[in-house]
Design an enzyme around this catalytic site. Structure first.
Site, short mmCIF file in Angstrom:
data_model
loop_
_atom_site.label_atom_id
_atom_site.label_comp_id
_atom_site.label_asym_id
_atom_site.label_seq_id
_atom_site.Cartn_x
_atom_site.Cartn_y
_atom_site.Cartn_z
N CYS A 31 0.82 -1.21 0.00
CA CYS A 31 0.00 0.00 0.00
C CYS A 31 0.86 1.27 0.00
O CYS A 31 1.42 1.63 1.03
CB CYS A 31 -0.90 -0.05 1.24
SG CYS A 31 -1.70 1.49 1.68
N CYS A 34 0.17 3.89 2.67
CA CYS A 34 0.59 3.43 4.00
C CYS A 34 2.03 3.86 4.28
O CYS A 34 2.36 4.27 5.39
CB CYS A 34 0.49 1.91 4.10
SG CYS A 34 -1.20 1.27 3.97
#
Length: 110
Positions: A31, A34
């Site tokens: 991600c 993230c």
């Protein structure tokens, strides 16, 4: 300062059993947002060290905890206090936005 990592083995103790608010970053290796939010969370952990703890949990490696809290997207940030979920947001947000919303949520923990 790197964030403390929690997992299925210590989540209940470190997060739910804490005597102070704990912000949990549910993240995944794949991600990009993230990874982008980590420096912001590290800054918040330092700037709000007197009011809360910030930890991270890899959702792919610890699927039981995200399933328990119905985490459907990464990153998801959840603020817990005395074992209760009191605030959450999905997606990377600017630092100023996070600080304002965290501070507002922390007012309920006094």
């Amino acid at each position: 300062m790197p964030l403390q990592t929690v997992d299925q083995g210590n989540f209940d103790e470190v997060v739910l059993g804490a005597d102070r608010p704990v912000l949990v970053d549910f993240w995944a290796q794949w991600c990009p947002p993230c990874h982008q939010i980590v420096p912001v969370l590290e800054q918040i952990a330092v700037e709000r060290a007197d009011r809360l703890s910030v930890v991270k949990l890899n959702a792919d490696e610890n699927p039981e905890i995200p399933a328990r809290y119905r985490v459907m997207a990464m990153p998801t940030l959840m603020l817990f206090h005395r074992g209760e979920l009191i605030w959450s947001v999905v997606g990377a947000r600017p630092k100023a936005w996070l600080l304002k919303n965290l501070d507002d949520a922390l007012l309920t923990t006094v």
